[in-house]
Design a protein around this motif. Sequence first.
Motif, PDB file in Angstrom:
ATOM      1  N   VAL A 115       0.843  -1.211   0.000  1.00  0.00           N
ATOM      2  CA  VAL A 115       0.000   0.000   0.000  1.00  0.00           C
ATOM      3  C   VAL A 115       0.869   1.248   0.000  1.00  0.00           C
ATOM      4  O   VAL A 115       0.611   2.215  -0.739  1.00  0.00           O
ATOM      5  CB  VAL A 115      -0.943  -0.013   1.216  1.00  0.00           C
ATOM      6  CG1 VAL A 115      -1.586   1.358   1.412  1.00  0.00           C
ATOM      7  CG2 VAL A 115      -2.031  -1.054   1.021  1.00  0.00           C
ATOM      8  N   GLN A 116       1.914   1.261   0.826  1.00  0.00           N
ATOM      9  CA  GLN A 116       2.806   2.423   0.853  1.00  0.00           C
ATOM     10  C   GLN A 116       3.471   2.624  -0.501  1.00  0.00           C
ATOM     11  O   GLN A 116       3.579   3.754  -0.998  1.00  0.00           O
ATOM     12  CB  GLN A 116       3.860   2.237   1.940  1.00  0.00           C
ATOM     13  CG  GLN A 116       3.297   2.267   3.349  1.00  0.00           C
ATOM     14  CD  GLN A 116       4.353   2.049   4.405  1.00  0.00           C
ATOM     15  OE1 GLN A 116       5.528   1.838   4.087  1.00  0.00           O
ATOM     16  NE2 GLN A 116       3.956   2.102   5.663  1.00  0.00           N
ATOM     17  N   GLU A 117       3.911   1.520  -1.106  1.00  0.00           N
ATOM     18  CA  GLU A 117       4.549   1.633  -2.422  1.00  0.00           C
ATOM     19  C   GLU A 117       3.566   2.161  -3.460  1.00  0.00           C
ATOM     20  O   GLU A 117       3.897   3.031  -4.273  1.00  0.00           O
ATOM     21  CB  GLU A 117       5.086   0.267  -2.840  1.00  0.00           C
ATOM     22  CG  GLU A 117       5.781   0.273  -4.192  1.00  0.00           C
ATOM     23  CD  GLU A 117       6.253  -1.107  -4.615  1.00  0.00           C
ATOM     24  OE1 GLU A 117       6.768  -1.245  -5.733  1.00  0.00           O
ATOM     25  OE2 GLU A 117       6.098  -2.048  -3.812  1.00  0.00           O
ATOM     26  N   LEU A 118       2.329   1.641  -3.424  1.00  0.00           N
ATOM     27  CA  LEU A 118       1.326   2.087  -4.390  1.00  0.00           C
ATOM     28  C   LEU A 118       0.953   3.545  -4.167  1.00  0.00           C
ATOM     29  O   LEU A 118       0.709   4.292  -5.124  1.00  0.00           O
ATOM     30  CB  LEU A 118       0.083   1.199  -4.293  1.00  0.00           C
ATOM     31  CG  LEU A 118       0.256  -0.238  -4.809  1.00  0.00           C
ATOM     32  CD1 LEU A 118      -0.988  -1.056  -4.509  1.00  0.00           C
ATOM     33  CD2 LEU A 118       0.543  -0.250  -6.305  1.00  0.00           C
ATOM     34  N   GLN A 119       0.901   3.973  -2.900  1.00  0.00           N
ATOM     35  CA  GLN A 119       0.621   5.379  -2.634  1.00  0.00           C
ATOM     36  C   GLN A 119       1.704   6.270  -3.197  1.00  0.00           C
ATOM     37  O   GLN A 119       1.424   7.330  -3.777  1.00  0.00           O
ATOM     38  CB  GLN A 119       0.480   5.601  -1.127  1.00  0.00           C
ATOM     39  CG  GLN A 119      -0.806   5.044  -0.544  1.00  0.00           C
ATOM     40  CD  GLN A 119      -0.866   5.189   0.954  1.00  0.00           C
ATOM     41  OE1 GLN A 119       0.154   5.437   1.612  1.00  0.00           O
ATOM     42  NE2 GLN A 119      -2.046   5.036   1.529  1.00  0.00           N
ATOM     43  N   GLY A 120       2.977   5.829  -3.038  1.00  0.00           N
ATOM     44  CA  GLY A 120       4.068   6.600  -3.628  1.00  0.00           C
ATOM     45  C   GLY A 120       3.967   6.659  -5.140  1.00  0.00           C
ATOM     46  O   GLY A 120       4.146   7.715  -5.753  1.00  0.00           O
ATOM     47  N   ARG A 121       3.659   5.522  -5.767  1.00  0.00           N
ATOM     48  CA  ARG A 121       3.524   5.500  -7.224  1.00  0.00           C
ATOM     49  C   ARG A 121       2.337   6.349  -7.678  1.00  0.00           C
ATOM     50  O   ARG A 121       2.396   7.009  -8.716  1.00  0.00           O
ATOM     51  CB  ARG A 121       3.362   4.061  -7.698  1.00  0.00           C
ATOM     52  CG  ARG A 121       4.607   3.205  -7.495  1.00  0.00           C
ATOM     53  CD  ARG A 121       4.387   1.771  -7.909  1.00  0.00           C
ATOM     54  NE  ARG A 121       4.045   1.679  -9.319  1.00  0.00           N
ATOM     55  CZ  ARG A 121       3.685   0.546  -9.926  1.00  0.00           C
ATOM     56  NH1 ARG A 121       3.617  -0.576  -9.227  1.00  0.00           N
ATOM     57  NH2 ARG A 121       3.391   0.530 -11.212  1.00  0.00           N
ATOM     58  N   LEU A 122       1.250   6.317  -6.873  1.00  0.00           N
ATOM     59  CA  LEU A 122       0.092   7.137  -7.220  1.00  0.00           C
ATOM     60  C   LEU A 122       0.449   8.617  -7.186  1.00  0.00           C
ATOM     61  O   LEU A 122       0.052   9.383  -8.073  1.00  0.00           O
ATOM     62  CB  LEU A 122      -1.059   6.847  -6.254  1.00  0.00           C
ATOM     63  CG  LEU A 122      -2.327   7.687  -6.456  1.00  0.00           C
ATOM     64  CD1 LEU A 122      -2.924   7.434  -7.829  1.00  0.00           C
ATOM     65  CD2 LEU A 122      -3.358   7.363  -5.369  1.00  0.00           C
ATOM     66  N   SER A 123       1.211   9.018  -6.172  1.00  0.00           N
ATOM     67  CA  SER A 123       1.633  10.420  -6.102  1.00  0.00           C
ATOM     68  C   SER A 123       2.472  10.788  -7.319  1.00  0.00           C
ATOM     69  O   SER A 123       2.301  11.850  -7.916  1.00  0.00           O
ATOM     70  CB  SER A 123       2.420  10.662  -4.816  1.00  0.00           C
ATOM     71  OG  SER A 123       1.617  10.400  -3.690  1.00  0.00           O
ATOM     72  N   GLU A 124       3.393   9.872  -7.695  1.00  0.00           N
ATOM     73  CA  GLU A 124       4.215  10.141  -8.881  1.00  0.00           C
ATOM     74  C   GLU A 124       3.352  10.294 -10.126  1.00  0.00           C
ATOM     75  O   GLU A 124       3.551  11.211 -10.933  1.00  0.00           O
ATOM     76  CB  GLU A 124       5.213   9.004  -9.084  1.00  0.00           C
ATOM     77  CG  GLU A 124       6.249   8.884  -7.977  1.00  0.00           C
ATOM     78  CD  GLU A 124       7.158   7.693  -8.192  1.00  0.00           C
ATOM     79  OE1 GLU A 124       7.144   7.153  -9.324  1.00  0.00           O
ATOM     80  OE2 GLU A 124       7.879   7.311  -7.271  1.00  0.00           O
ATOM     81  N   LEU A 125       2.375   9.381 -10.281  1.00  0.00           N
ATOM     82  CA  LEU A 125       1.535   9.429 -11.476  1.00  0.00           C
ATOM     83  C   LEU A 125       0.674  10.696 -11.498  1.00  0.00           C
ATOM     84  O   LEU A 125       0.439  11.274 -12.562  1.00  0.00           O
ATOM     85  CB  LEU A 125       0.648   8.188 -11.529  1.00  0.00           C
ATOM     86  CG  LEU A 125       1.389   6.856 -11.786  1.00  0.00           C
ATOM     87  CD1 LEU A 125       0.436   5.690 -11.663  1.00  0.00           C
ATOM     88  CD2 LEU A 125       2.039   6.870 -13.172  1.00  0.00           C
TER      89      LEU A 125
END
Length: 474
Positions: A114-124
């Motif tokens: 979840v933390q990784e996906l949140q970071g990727r979501l912020s990047e996107l």
Amino acid sequence: MRFLTALCLFCLLASIPAQDRASFRRSNDRSGRCQYSFTVDSPTEASCPGPGGADIQALQSRLTLLEALVSRLAGGETGTGTMGKQAALQEKYAQVAAERTRLQRDKERLDAQVQELQGRLSELQLEAQRLRAKPCQLSSSPGGSLQGGDQRASSGSSIFPHLVSRPGGPSETAGASDPSWQFGRAAYQEFKAEVTELPAPRPNRKGDEDRCGELVSVSDPETHRKADGISGKYGMWLQDPNPIAPYGPKTVWRMDAVGADVRQLFAYEDKEQLARGFPTKVLLLPEPVESTGATVYRGSLYYQRRRSRTLLRYDLASESVAARRDLPHAGFHGQYPYSWGGYTDIDLAVDEQGLWAIYSTSKAKGGIVLSQLDPHSLEIRRSWETNIRKNMVANAFVICGRLYTLASYSAPNTTINYTFDTATGQSKAVAIPFRNLYRYNSMVDYNYANRKLYAWDNFHMVSYDVQLGDPDNI
């Protein structure tokens, strides 16, 4: 009477072997008559029960026997059942404990995902913002003089592009974080330019170093040093093209730009000492620096004060601020940066004609504004407004009064894609090859004294030789 006497005698004789348990007694009753009593102890009963007592005793005995039997049977069955249930419960508990451990591991793994996906979501999300800021089509002839007033960017509204987060903390070395690690490479920021024919380079003749011309080619980079530590991810390194004592033309100035409070300016005797990492002096600036847009010229460091549009001239000899002035209407702290981010809203540059500021304003709607500054007072002498969008180019520099923009900071083989000539107020697309050797170029500045570009490419301090065309053929 005789019968009774005989009976008693018979019984007495018959009970001779059991005399110890029988007794014979003769006495008068209440009426005075003589009575004979013969007593024998019961072999099974301690006392005589009352009326119905025998039945009760029998029932009690039977009940006692039945209770004992039931207790024995029930006890055996209950013991076996309890043991079985305990074993089953222990097995179930072990299964539940194992399942709980497995679920805990799964929860930890999912939390990390979840933390990784949140970071990727912020990047996107940030990437989407920057993509939305890109115009659908660029004008074939971007640019125009501020005096003309009618040559403005016609595409897009004022869009505030991605703001690269800067590390917080009391000093450069206190927990600095690297913005580039959050966003990675951004190949989408490469933008193509129409190829314009350029005159072929001609060999320099004697005295050509004093003559200006249009940029024709840029050499491959030469690496001089790699910075140490995260604070050197991006920064600035320069030489003064017109130095003033006590510093000479060989003095190298360096500043690491990662940090919330960038103040240290390192001085090196020459490039050799820079490569060895031995500074001759470290100056502590009175106010922090914003990003990588500083430059050195005529014995002064020119830079933008952090989180403001204020420009400072810091005299290197006296180590004090000699002038300060706000750049009117200039965006700052992430309003109009270059495509790589880094709060590069205001970029100061030097060329043969003097000191320049490369920035944008809300009036220009994100288009690059180029202003020539008075190097002593920092007043604006003259300005030009272009429709080259600042957040669509990776960097910019000025040579001979011409602005040049770099298409990408991360592509290994990119181009210098646009030029704007202040003499004519015209701009055009070009395609001069440029190489980002280490794929994260955060600073490009021109030094007219040695005809070189100085760049900071992903911890590395590099330089490029430039070739200018013959001004007679322009």
